[in-house]
Enzyme design. Structure first.
Site, PDB file in Angstrom:
ATOM      1  N   PRO A  38       0.819  -1.213   0.000  1.00 38.50           N
ATOM      2  CA  PRO A  38       0.000   0.000   0.000  1.00 38.50           C
ATOM      3  C   PRO A  38       0.857   1.270   0.000  1.00 38.50           C
ATOM      4  O   PRO A  38       1.626   1.512   0.925  1.00 38.50           O
ATOM      5  CB  PRO A  38      -0.816  -0.107   1.288  1.00 38.50           C
ATOM      6  CG  PRO A  38      -0.423  -1.380   1.946  1.00 38.50           C
ATOM      7  CD  PRO A  38       0.768  -1.934   1.259  1.00 38.50           C
ATOM      8  N   GLU A  39       0.719   2.039  -1.062  1.00 37.47           N
ATOM      9  CA  GLU A  39       1.337   3.357  -1.146  1.00 37.47           C
ATOM     10  C   GLU A  39       0.201   4.376  -1.131  1.00 37.47           C
ATOM     11  O   GLU A  39      -0.933   4.009  -0.842  1.00 37.47           O
ATOM     12  CB  GLU A  39       2.193   3.460  -2.422  1.00 37.47           C
ATOM     13  CG  GLU A  39       3.253   2.355  -2.500  1.00 37.47           C
ATOM     14  CD  GLU A  39       4.119   2.431  -3.751  1.00 37.47           C
ATOM     15  OE1 GLU A  39       4.303   3.519  -4.297  1.00 37.47           O
ATOM     16  OE2 GLU A  39       4.611   1.376  -4.185  1.00 37.47           O
ATOM     17  N   ARG A  63       2.445 -10.142   7.467  1.00 34.30           N
ATOM     18  CA  ARG A  63       3.873 -10.045   7.781  1.00 34.30           C
ATOM     19  C   ARG A  63       4.225  -9.061   8.873  1.00 34.30           C
ATOM     20  O   ARG A  63       5.408  -8.781   9.084  1.00 34.30           O
ATOM     21  CB  ARG A  63       4.646  -9.738   6.512  1.00 34.30           C
ATOM     22  CG  ARG A  63       4.575 -10.945   5.607  1.00 34.30           C
ATOM     23  CD  ARG A  63       5.406 -10.891   4.388  1.00 34.30           C
ATOM     24  NE  ARG A  63       4.855 -11.890   3.489  1.00 34.30           N
ATOM     25  CZ  ARG A  63       5.141 -11.991   2.219  1.00 34.30           C
ATOM     26  NH1 ARG A  63       5.980 -11.154   1.670  1.00 34.30           N
ATOM     27  NH2 ARG A  63       4.588 -12.923   1.492  1.00 34.30           N
TER      28      ARG A  63
END
Length: 263
Positions: free
Chosen positions: A2-3, A107
């Site tokens: 996600p940017e 993660r």
DNA sequence: ACCTAAACCTGGGCGC
DNA sequence: TGCGCCCAGGTTTAGG
């Protein structure tokens, strides 16, 4: 990962869902995403509070509570905010009206923080704001000796751009990622500025890039992965000239480019 | 002040 | 089918 465009997409979905709702309970399945405060304190500080607003700053979501406290969420690489659970849910927010908001993160690179008052996230200007000008880029590029690629990822200088859009913007601007930032001409800086704005706006329009883990709050993939020109395209032909796209590690990040189109 | 690199973390994909 | 290996990378931290 996600940017800015992915976080903006989720923010637009989540905002109307949470504003005005109260946090009635919090289930913590794994506390490791919660930073700077114990899981017990996290619950104690938040349960009973009401969401007043939600804004996005670069890749962060900033939840404003009616009390004046704040909650920030950074999704890291595999973080998700979901209306329905998936198999990697770490935290569940039980909201008034019988609704839940799920934070999932396979993660554990995502970060959730609580603040008593509006935090200063110490970020550089972001590309879709008015401070993002050619003059600003000239200023930060001129005295730097690192490569343009590494510099574009520095959130203190320029916030919201991550690895996917840095690669794509460099391709659109026709600039080689190895170029020293200080070597760019004014014309190249203008191209760079335009390319960054353009690629981010387009990616928001297509609801982000689902190259690997990203899904929106509804669990649906974005559409921009179909429009990527170089990212993840190692050994594939350049869409402009047919030259084989290279992959090299720069600053320990995968860097994809066309050695012919990007000078 | 600037720059580089390691560390964090684990599911997925690959080769065998 | 299953095991071992390697890769993905945003941010923080440490060190030069």
């Amino acid at each position: 990962m996600p940017e800015l465009p992915e976080v903006e997409t989720i923010k637009r979905e989540i905002e109307p869902f949470i504003v005005g709702r109260k946090i009635e309970g919090i289930e913590i399945k794994d506390h490791r995403n919660i930073k700077g405060i114990s899981p017990e304190q996290f619950k104690k500080k938040l349960i009973g509070q009401k969401f007043k607003g939600l804004t996005r700053q670069a890749k962060y979501m900033l939840f404003e509570l009616a009390s004046g406290n704040y909650l920030t969420i950074h999704l890291g690489m595999t973080g998700r905010l979901l209306f329905a659970p998936d198999k990697y849910v770490k935290i569940v927010f039980n909201l008034s009206g019988g609704k839940n908001l799920y934070f999932s993160d396979a993660r554990l690179f995502g970060k959730i923080r609580f603040f008593e008052a509006m935090p200063n996230l110490k970020l550089g200007p972001e590309p879709l704001q008015k401070e993002f000008t050619v003059e600003y880029l000239k200023k930060i590029f001129s005295k730097r000796h690192s490569s343009i690629k590494v510099l574009l990822l520095d959130q203190k200088l320029l916030s919201g751009v991550g690895n996917i859009y840095a690669n794509e913007a460099l391709f659109r601007a026709g600039i080689n990622p190895h170029r020293k930032a200080s070597s760019l001409s004014e014309a190249e800086i203008k191209k760079m500025q335009h390319a960054i704005e353009e690629v981010l706006e387009e990616a928001i329009k297509y609801r982000g890039t689902s190259d690997s883990w990203y899904v929106d709050a509804k669990g649906e993939k974005g559409g921009f992965q179909l429009r990527l020109k170089v990212y993840g395209k190692k050994n594939q032909p350049c869409p402009k000239c047919g030259t084989t796209i290279k992959r090299e590690a720069m600053g320990q990040r995968g860097t994809f480019f066309c050695g012919n189109c990007q000078k």
